[in-house]
Design a protein around this motif. Structure first.
Motif, PDB file in Angstrom:
ATOM      1  N   MET A  18       0.844  -1.200   0.000  1.00  0.00           N
ATOM      2  CA  MET A  18       0.000   0.000   0.000  1.00  0.00           C
ATOM      3  C   MET A  18       0.878   1.248   0.000  1.00  0.00           C
ATOM      4  N   ALA A  19       1.912   1.249   0.835  1.00  0.00           N
ATOM      5  CA  ALA A  19       2.796   2.414   0.914  1.00  0.00           C
ATOM      6  C   ALA A  19       3.542   2.619  -0.405  1.00  0.00           C
ATOM      7  N   ALA A  20       3.992   1.541  -1.014  1.00  0.00           N
ATOM      8  CA  ALA A  20       4.717   1.655  -2.287  1.00  0.00           C
ATOM      9  C   ALA A  20       3.806   2.167  -3.396  1.00  0.00           C
ATOM     10  N   VAL A  21       2.631   1.574  -3.527  1.00  0.00           N
ATOM     11  CA  VAL A  21       1.703   1.984  -4.588  1.00  0.00           C
ATOM     12  C   VAL A  21       1.265   3.435  -4.383  1.00  0.00           C
ATOM     13  N   THR A  22       0.918   3.784  -3.156  1.00  0.00           N
ATOM     14  CA  THR A  22       0.477   5.153  -2.877  1.00  0.00           C
ATOM     15  C   THR A  22       1.617   6.140  -3.111  1.00  0.00           C
ATOM     16  N   SER A  23       2.839   5.764  -2.732  1.00  0.00           N
ATOM     17  CA  SER A  23       4.001   6.628  -2.975  1.00  0.00           C
ATOM     18  C   SER A  23       4.238   6.835  -4.463  1.00  0.00           C
ATOM     19  N   LEU A  24       4.122   5.755  -5.253  1.00  0.00           N
ATOM     20  CA  LEU A  24       4.281   5.874  -6.700  1.00  0.00           C
ATOM     21  C   LEU A  24       3.233   6.807  -7.291  1.00  0.00           C
ATOM     22  N   MET A  25       1.997   6.645  -6.837  1.00  0.00           N
ATOM     23  CA  MET A  25       0.922   7.485  -7.369  1.00  0.00           C
ATOM     24  C   MET A  25       1.132   8.951  -6.991  1.00  0.00           C
ATOM     25  N   ARG A  26       1.591   9.225  -5.771  1.00  0.00           N
ATOM     26  CA  ARG A  26       1.840  10.601  -5.358  1.00  0.00           C
ATOM     27  C   ARG A  26       3.030  11.175  -6.126  1.00  0.00           C
ATOM     28  N   ALA A  27       4.082  10.376  -6.294  1.00  0.00           N
ATOM     29  CA  ALA A  27       5.244  10.836  -7.061  1.00  0.00           C
ATOM     30  C   ALA A  27       4.833  11.155  -8.497  1.00  0.00           C
ATOM     31  N   GLY A  62      16.640  16.981 -15.792  1.00  0.00           N
ATOM     32  CA  GLY A  62      17.972  17.225 -15.253  1.00  0.00           C
ATOM     33  C   GLY A  62      17.981  17.539 -13.766  1.00  0.00           C
ATOM     34  N   ARG A  63      16.789  17.678 -13.172  1.00  0.00           N
ATOM     35  CA  ARG A  63      16.679  18.008 -11.750  1.00  0.00           C
ATOM     36  C   ARG A  63      15.584  17.178 -11.086  1.00  0.00           C
ATOM     37  N   PRO A  64      15.754  15.872 -11.049  1.00  0.00           N
ATOM     38  CA  PRO A  64      14.693  15.015 -10.515  1.00  0.00           C
ATOM     39  C   PRO A  64      14.677  14.889  -8.992  1.00  0.00           C
ATOM     40  N   GLU A  65      15.545  15.613  -8.298  1.00  0.00           N
ATOM     41  CA  GLU A  65      15.595  15.595  -6.837  1.00  0.00           C
ATOM     42  C   GLU A  65      16.147  14.286  -6.264  1.00  0.00           C
ATOM     43  N   ARG A 105       5.050  19.059 -12.562  1.00  0.00           N
ATOM     44  CA  ARG A 105       6.272  19.725 -13.028  1.00  0.00           C
ATOM     45  C   ARG A 105       6.352  19.718 -14.558  1.00  0.00           C
ATOM     46  N   VAL A 106       6.034  18.577 -15.160  1.00  0.00           N
ATOM     47  CA  VAL A 106       6.067  18.462 -16.620  1.00  0.00           C
ATOM     48  C   VAL A 106       5.015  19.380 -17.246  1.00  0.00           C
ATOM     49  N   ASP A 107       3.808  19.363 -16.680  1.00  0.00           N
ATOM     50  CA  ASP A 107       2.742  20.220 -17.209  1.00  0.00           C
ATOM     51  C   ASP A 107       3.109  21.695 -17.137  1.00  0.00           C
ATOM     52  N   ALA A 108       3.787  22.102 -16.062  1.00  0.00           N
ATOM     53  CA  ALA A 108       4.186  23.500 -15.914  1.00  0.00           C
ATOM     54  C   ALA A 108       5.153  23.925 -17.015  1.00  0.00           C
ATOM     55  N   ILE A 136       3.292  14.551  -8.593  1.00  0.00           N
ATOM     56  CA  ILE A 136       4.306  15.600  -8.458  1.00  0.00           C
ATOM     57  C   ILE A 136       5.043  15.802  -9.780  1.00  0.00           C
ATOM     58  N   VAL A 137       5.472  14.705 -10.393  1.00  0.00           N
ATOM     59  CA  VAL A 137       6.211  14.786 -11.657  1.00  0.00           C
ATOM     60  C   VAL A 137       5.310  15.323 -12.766  1.00  0.00           C
TER      61      VAL A 137
END
Length: 169
Positions: free
Chosen positions: A32-41, A143-146, A48-51, A44-45
């Motif tokens: 659950m933590a892995a899937v939810t983390s992937l979805m939240r990431a 180039g700046r994926p954190e 950033r791409v849309d911006a 976020i990404v």
């Protein structure tokens, strides 16, 4: 002007994982933590791409079509092959191509061997926009994926195993 959301005091996914464990779902808590983390990431990404792409008038789906055409030898591909390579439904490609064609970034023509199929060709304007978008994405996102290089390599490898196990490739 909207303000950026303030940082949370605790990771809500970590809190949820603890609650999973408290309810007796220990075996499912890491997943659950892995899937939810992937979805939240992904959220976020995507933001950033849309911006980066929104001011250029394209979405990431349209950018992917432009780049696929850029990477092709002739700057053109059958629409069916675009869908297969991007791993999306043909309807999604049709929508993206419609918008790109309206913007003068690609040209659609009938396939010479199959009148029911279409060839999509990159225009000079499409090539220029793909180049600018790639430059902007490289500078502001890719180039700046954190994450440091080792973490990036590990992340790609781990997600690659997940994708492979799901039959993605």
């Amino acid at each position: 002007m909207t303000e950026a959301p303030s940082r949370l005091a605790a990771d809500p996914i970590g809190v949820a994982r603890d609650q999973w464990v408290e309810r007796g779902w220990e075996s499912a808590a890491p997943g659950m933590a892995a899937v939810t983390s992937l979805m939240r990431a992904q959220q976020i990404v995507s933001a950033r791409v849309d911006a980066v792409l929104k001011p250029l008038g394209i979405t990431f789906a349209r950018y992917e079509v432009l780049m696929l055409l850029t990477f092709s030898r002739r700057g053109s591909l059958p629409m069916k092959l675009i869908a297969a390579r991007l791993q999306v439904h043909p309807t999604s490609v049709t929508n993206a191509v419609d918008r790109l064609e309206q913007a003068g970034l690609v040209h659609r023509s009938t396939h010479p061997d199959d009148r029911r199929a279409f060839i999509i060709t990159l225009t000079d304007a499409g090539r220029a926009l793909a180049s600018r978008a790639t430059s902007d994405l490289n500078e502001q996102v890719f180039g700046r994926p954190e994450l440091d290089r080792d973490d990036l390599e590990s992340l790609v490898e781990i997600i690659g195993r997940m994708r492979s196990a799901a039959g993605d490739f």
